[in-house]
Scaffold this motif. Structure first.
Motif, short mmCIF file in Angstrom:
data_model
loop_
_atom_site.label_atom_id
_atom_site.label_comp_id
_atom_site.label_asym_id
_atom_site.label_seq_id
_atom_site.Cartn_x
_atom_site.Cartn_y
_atom_site.Cartn_z
N ASN A 273 0.83 -1.20 0.00
CA ASN A 273 0.00 0.00 0.00
C ASN A 273 0.87 1.25 0.00
O ASN A 273 1.76 1.40 0.83
N ASP A 274 0.61 2.17 -0.94
CA ASP A 274 1.44 3.38 -1.05
C ASP A 274 1.37 4.22 0.21
O ASP A 274 2.35 4.82 0.62
N ASP A 275 0.18 4.29 0.83
CA ASP A 275 0.03 5.11 2.03
C ASP A 275 0.90 4.55 3.16
O ASP A 275 1.52 5.29 3.91
N VAL A 276 0.93 3.21 3.27
CA VAL A 276 1.77 2.58 4.29
C VAL A 276 3.24 2.90 4.04
O VAL A 276 4.00 3.22 4.95
N ARG A 277 3.65 2.80 2.76
CA ARG A 277 5.04 3.09 2.43
C ARG A 277 5.41 4.53 2.79
O ARG A 277 6.48 4.80 3.33
N SER A 278 4.53 5.46 2.53
CA SER A 278 4.84 6.87 2.78
C SER A 278 4.94 7.17 4.27
O SER A 278 5.59 8.13 4.67
N LYS A 279 4.27 6.35 5.09
CA LYS A 279 4.31 6.57 6.53
C LYS A 279 5.47 5.84 7.22
O LYS A 279 5.67 5.99 8.41
N SER A 280 6.23 5.04 6.46
CA SER A 280 7.32 4.27 7.05
C SER A 280 8.48 5.19 7.40
O SER A 280 8.89 6.03 6.60
N VAL A 281 9.02 5.02 8.62
CA VAL A 281 10.18 5.80 9.03
C VAL A 281 11.43 4.94 9.15
O VAL A 281 12.55 5.43 9.04
N ILE A 282 11.26 3.63 9.40
CA ILE A 282 12.37 2.68 9.42
C ILE A 282 11.89 1.42 8.71
O ILE A 282 10.84 0.88 9.04
N VAL A 283 12.67 0.95 7.75
CA VAL A 283 12.31 -0.25 7.00
C VAL A 283 13.45 -1.25 7.10
O VAL A 283 14.59 -0.96 6.73
N ALA A 284 13.15 -2.44 7.63
CA ALA A 284 14.11 -3.54 7.69
C ALA A 284 13.72 -4.59 6.66
O ALA A 284 12.59 -5.08 6.67
N GLU A 285 14.64 -4.93 5.77
CA GLU A 285 14.37 -5.88 4.69
C GLU A 285 15.36 -7.03 4.77
O GLU A 285 16.56 -6.85 4.54
N ASN A 286 14.84 -8.21 5.16
CA ASN A 286 15.63 -9.45 5.21
C ASN A 286 16.95 -9.25 5.97
O ASN A 286 18.02 -9.68 5.53
N VAL A 287 16.86 -8.65 7.13
CA VAL A 287 18.05 -8.28 7.90
C VAL A 287 18.54 -9.45 8.75
O VAL A 287 17.74 -10.13 9.42
N SER A 288 19.84 -9.68 8.72
CA SER A 288 20.47 -10.70 9.57
C SER A 288 21.72 -10.10 10.21
O SER A 288 22.39 -9.26 9.62
N LYS A 289 22.00 -10.55 11.44
CA LYS A 289 23.19 -10.09 12.16
C LYS A 289 23.69 -11.22 13.05
O LYS A 289 22.91 -11.84 13.78
N SER A 290 24.99 -11.50 12.95
CA SER A 290 25.61 -12.54 13.77
C SER A 290 26.84 -11.99 14.46
O SER A 290 27.45 -11.01 14.00
N PHE A 291 27.19 -12.60 15.56
CA PHE A 291 28.46 -12.35 16.24
C PHE A 291 29.16 -13.69 16.36
O PHE A 291 28.71 -14.58 17.10
N GLY A 292 30.24 -13.85 15.60
CA GLY A 292 30.91 -15.15 15.54
C GLY A 292 29.99 -16.15 14.84
O GLY A 292 29.43 -15.88 13.78
N ASP A 293 29.82 -17.31 15.46
CA ASP A 293 28.96 -18.35 14.88
C ASP A 293 27.51 -18.21 15.32
O ASP A 293 26.66 -19.01 14.90
N ARG A 294 27.21 -17.25 16.17
CA ARG A 294 25.86 -17.15 16.73
C ARG A 294 25.02 -16.13 15.96
O ARG A 294 25.40 -14.96 15.84
N ALA A 295 23.87 -16.58 15.48
CA ALA A 295 22.93 -15.69 14.78
C ALA A 295 22.10 -14.95 15.82
O ALA A 295 21.37 -15.57 16.60
N ILE A 296 22.19 -13.62 15.82
CA ILE A 296 21.43 -12.80 16.77
C ILE A 296 20.08 -12.42 16.16
O ILE A 296 19.03 -12.53 16.80
N ILE A 297 20.10 -11.96 14.90
CA ILE A 297 18.89 -11.61 14.16
C ILE A 297 18.95 -12.35 12.83
O ILE A 297 19.97 -12.32 12.14
N ARG A 298 17.84 -12.99 12.45
CA ARG A 298 17.85 -13.78 11.21
C ARG A 298 16.61 -13.45 10.37
O ARG A 298 15.48 -13.55 10.83
N ASN A 299 16.85 -12.99 9.12
CA ASN A 299 15.79 -12.79 8.12
C ASN A 299 14.63 -11.96 8.67
O ASN A 299 13.46 -12.35 8.61
N PHE A 300 14.97 -10.79 9.17
CA PHE A 300 13.98 -9.93 9.84
C PHE A 300 13.45 -8.90 8.86
O PHE A 300 14.21 -8.12 8.26
N ASP A 301 12.11 -8.89 8.68
CA ASP A 301 11.44 -7.90 7.83
C ASP A 301 10.43 -7.14 8.68
O ASP A 301 9.59 -7.75 9.36
N PHE A 302 10.49 -5.83 8.61
CA PHE A 302 9.53 -5.03 9.40
C PHE A 302 9.57 -3.58 8.94
O PHE A 302 10.61 -3.07 8.52
#
Length: 593
Positions: A273-302
Motif C-alpha cells: 500500500n502506497d500510504d503505508v510506504r509513505s508513513k514508514s520511518v524505518i524499514v528492515a528488509e531481510n536483515v540478519s546479524k551474527s556475532f561469531g557463529d551465533r545468529a542474533i537476528i535472522r531474516n527480519f522484515d519489518f
C-alpha cells in the motif's frame, strides 16, 4: 494479624535541616508480604536500611524477636573490593555457604567466577540475589529487586518468593511483580506512614480514596496552599481515570497494526500500500546479524510506521540491544538492508544521569540558568514545567547532586522531552522511577507525536505503552506481535493452549445475549458532542499557552499573566471532567455494540 517479629516505635530521622520522617510506628509480621510505596525522595531506601539495622535513627526504638535473621538486598551494592562475584557473595561475618550460593546462582544462570569489575548490571544483580537468598533470612528487605533482571530471571525470583516461608518488604517500580506477590502495603507519604492489609493490587483504589478525603478536607479548610500541596502529591494519580482514554486510543492503534501484520497475506497487502510506504520511518528488509557463529537476528522484515510505539523484549543476551542499534542505524546488518527516513531526528534516553553534573542547578539543566524552557517550540515558565514532571517548583535552585536517583531520572526526562524530535529511543527507562513518575512517563509517551522505540523488562509498562512488540527468544527469530508484553506472552503459549482446547469436550454453549438497552437522550447527546467540546478546549488552551510563552508578560502585565494561568487551570479541570464523562459513557456504549 501475624505477630510482629521486627518493629520500630516512634521512629524519626533527621536529614539535612529537618526531619525526613518522625514518630513512625512500623512492624513486620511473620510471613508478611509488604509492598513499600512512596515517591522518589520520600525515604523508602532509608527506611529499609533502618529496618535492617544498617543505620541508627535520631529517635525511636527498634524491636526484633531474638534469633530473627534480617537480610537486605541493596539496590547498588559495592563490588569494588572483590575480585570475583563469588568473593562478593561469601564475604562478611554473615556470609552464606559457598555451595548454597552456587546452587542459587546456577538456577539464575550466573557464573560466579566472573570478575566483579567486568560484570554487567544484570550479572551483579543476580550475584547479589544469590548472596541474599542463600543466607536463609527470616525477613528479606528488597530494594528494586527486578532492576537489571531479564524476564526469565524475574519469573524465577517471583516463583522463589511465592514459596518463601519468611517475611519480605519490597520496594519496586514493577507493578506486575508487586501485584502478584504482595498481601500488605506500607505507604510512606510526606513524612508519615500508612499500613493496609491489602496487596499492591488494591493500592490505587486505596490511595485515590485517601486523596479524595484529603481534597475534601482541604476544601473545608478553604486553604489554597493545602490544595496546591495536594496537587503536587497526587497530580498524576488523580488523572488516572483520564488516562483510560489514552488506553482506548492505544487499543485502536494496536488493532490497526494487527490488520497490517496479523497474517502473511494481510502483511503483504499492507506493505504494497502506497500510504503505508509513505508513513514508514524505518524499514528492515531481510536483515540478519551474527556475532561469531551465533545468529542474533535472522531474516527480519519489518516496517516502523510514524507514530508506532515499538517494544523490544527478550532475555538478557537475546539481542535486544543489537536490534535497537540496527533499527536506529548505529550498526550495520551483515545482510539485508535498513532504511531510515531522511527526516528522522531522534533522541536517546538511557538513564545516564552521570551526564548531568552534580554541581549544576535544576535551572541550569532545564533552562541554561534562565526562567523559560523551550518545550518542542513552545516557551514555558520553568516552574510550571517542573510541576508537569511532579517537582515542587521550589526545587528550581537545588543542585543536581542534592536530588535522589529517581528525581535525577525525572529531571533527565524533563530535559529530553523538551527537545524537538520525531523519534524517541528509551533503553530501560523505568529503572529508579517511582510509580507516579511511571504514570507520567506513560502519559508523555502517549502524547508524543513521533515514533517510540522502547527496550524494557517492565511488563505492566509495556502493556500500557506499546502498539507492537518485537520478541526475541535468542535463536535469531523475531516475533512481531500487535500489542504489549501480555500479547507476546499469549502468542508464545498459544499452540499448547489450542491443543488443550481441542482435547476438551462438552463445552457449554455461550450464555444468551442480553436485550440491548439505549442511552438516554441526555447521555447520547453528551456522548456525541463531548469530543468536539474537548477539541475546542484544547485549542483554547493552546492559545493561552502561546500567550504565556511571551517571556516579558509576567513582568509587563502581572494581572493578565495571573488571569491567563487561572483560566488555563479552569480549562484543564473542564477538560478532565469532560474526558471522564465521555469515558463513562463509552463504557456504557461498548456492551450495546
Amino acid at each position: 494479624m501475624a505477630a510482629p517479629i521486627l518493629s520500630y516505635e516512634g521512629l524519626g530521622l533527621v536529614q539535612g535541616s529537618g526531619w525526613l520522617f518522625q514518630d513512625l510506628d512500623i512492624y513486620v509480621g511473620e510471613r508478611d508480604r509488604l509492598a513499600l510505596i512512596g515517591r522518589n525522595g520520600a525515604g523508602k531506601t532509608t527506611l529499609l536500611k533502618l529496618l535492617a539495622g544498617q543505620i541508627d535513627p535520631d529517635k525511636g526504638k527498634r524491636v526484633i524477636v531474638p534469633g530473627t535473621h534480617v537480610v537486605m538486598l541493596e539496590q547498588e551494592p559495592d563490588f569494588r573490593p572483590f575480585a570475583t562475584l563469588m568473593d562478593f557473595a561469601v564475604a562478611g561475618n554473615d556470609a552464606p555457604p559457598e555451595h548454597e550460593v552456587a546452587a542459587i546462582a546456577d538456577q539464575l544462570g550466573i557464573d560466579m567466577s566472573r570478575t566483579a569489575a567486568s560484570a554487567s548490571g544484570g550479572e551483579r544483580r543476580r550475584a547479589a540475589l544469590a548472596r541474599a537468598l542463600a543466607q536463609n533470612p527470616d525477613v528479606l528487605l528488597l530494594d528494586e529487586p527486578t532492576n537489571h533482571l531479564d524476564l526469565a530471571a524475574i519469573d524465577w525470583l517471583e516463583s522463589w518468593l511465592a514459596r518463601y516461608t519468611g517475611a519480605f518488604v519490597a520496594i519496586s517500580h514493577d507493578r506486575t511483580f508487586l501485584t502478584r506477590l504482595t498481601r500488605q502495603t506500607l505507604w510512606l507519604d510526606r513524612g508519615s506512614i500508612r499500613r493496609k492489609e491489602i496487596g499492591f493490587g488494591g493500592f490505587e483504589e486505596w490511595s485515590d480514596s485517601v486523596a479524595a478525603e484529603e481534597a475534601r478536607a482541604a476544601q473545608r479548610l478553604d486553604s489554597k496552599l493545602r490544595l496546591e500541596a495536594h496537587w503536587l502529591e497526587r497530580g498524576v494519580t488523580a488523572r488516572r481515570k483520564r488516562n483510560q482514554g489514552r488506553l482506548e486510543k492505544l487499543k485502536e492503534m494496536r488493532a490497526t497494526r494487527a490488520a497490517m501484520i496479523g497474517g502473511p497475506g494481510v502483511a503483504r497487502l499492507g506493505l504494497a500500500n502506497d500510504d503505508v510506504r509513505s508513513k514508514s520511518v524505518i524499514v528492515a528488509e531481510n536483515v540478519s546479524k551474527s556475532f561469531g557463529d551465533r545468529a542474533i537476528i535472522r531474516n527480519f522484515d519489518f516496517r516502523v510506521q510514524r507514530g508506532d510505539r515499538i517494544g523490544i523484549v527478550g532475555a538478557n543476551g537475546a539481542g535486544k540491544s543489537t536490534l535497537l542499534k540496527l533499527l536506529t542505524g548505529e550498526i550495520e546488518p551483515d545482510s539485508g538492508k535498513i532504511t531510515l527516513a531522511p527526516t528522522l531526528d531522534g533522541i536517546v534516553i538511557d538513564q545516564q544521569r552521570s551526564l548531568m553534573s552534580p554541581e549544576k542547578r535544576v535551572r541550569d539543566i532545564l533552562a541554561d540558568g534562565g526562567d523559560w524552557v523551550e518545550v518542542r517550540g513552545v516557551k514555558k515558565h520553568i516552574q510550571g514545567y517542573l510541576k508537569e514532571f511532579l517537582f515542587d517548583p521550589g526545587v528550581v535552585e537545588a543542585s543536581v547532586g542534592a536530588l535522589s536517583g529517581g528525581e535525577r531520572s525525572r529531571l533527565l526526562l524533563a530535559r529530553e522531552f523538551a527537545r524537538e524530535s520525531n523519534l524517541l529511543v528509551l533503553d530501560e527507562p523505568t529503572n529508579d522511577l517511582d510509580l507516579e513518575t511511571l504514570d507520567l512517563l506513560q502519559e508523555v509517551i502517549a502524547d508524543y507525536a513521533g515514533t517510540v522505540l522502547l527496550v524494557s523488562h517492565d511488563r505492566d509498562f509495556l502493556d500500557r505503552t506499546v502498539t507492537v512488540t518485537l520478541g526475541l527468544d535468542g535463536s535469531g527469530k523475531v516475533d512481531i506481535v500487535a500489542g504489549g508484553y501480555a500479547d507476546w506472552e499469549a502468542k508464545r503459549v498459544k499452540p499448547n493452549a489450542a491443543k488443550a482446547k481441542a482435547s476438551t469436550t462438552g463445552t457449554p454453549p455461550p450464555p444468551p445475549a442480553q436485550a440491548r438497552k439505549k442511552l438516554s437522550y441526555k447521555d447520547q447527546r453528551d456522548y456525541d458532542l463531548l469530543p468536539a467540546r474537548i477539541e475546542a478546549i484544547e485549542k483554547e488552551m493552546a492559545g493561552i499557552e502561546t500567550d504565556l510563552s511571551d517571556g516579558s508578560l509576567f513582568a509587563r502585565d502581572n494581572a493578565r499573566f495571573n488571569a491567563l494561568t487561572g483560566k488555563l487551570d479552569a480549562l484543564r479541570d473542564e477538560k478532565a471532567a469532560a474526558e471522564d464523562r465521555w469515558l463513562e459513557l463509552a463504557e456504557a456504549v461498548e456492551p450495546l455494540g
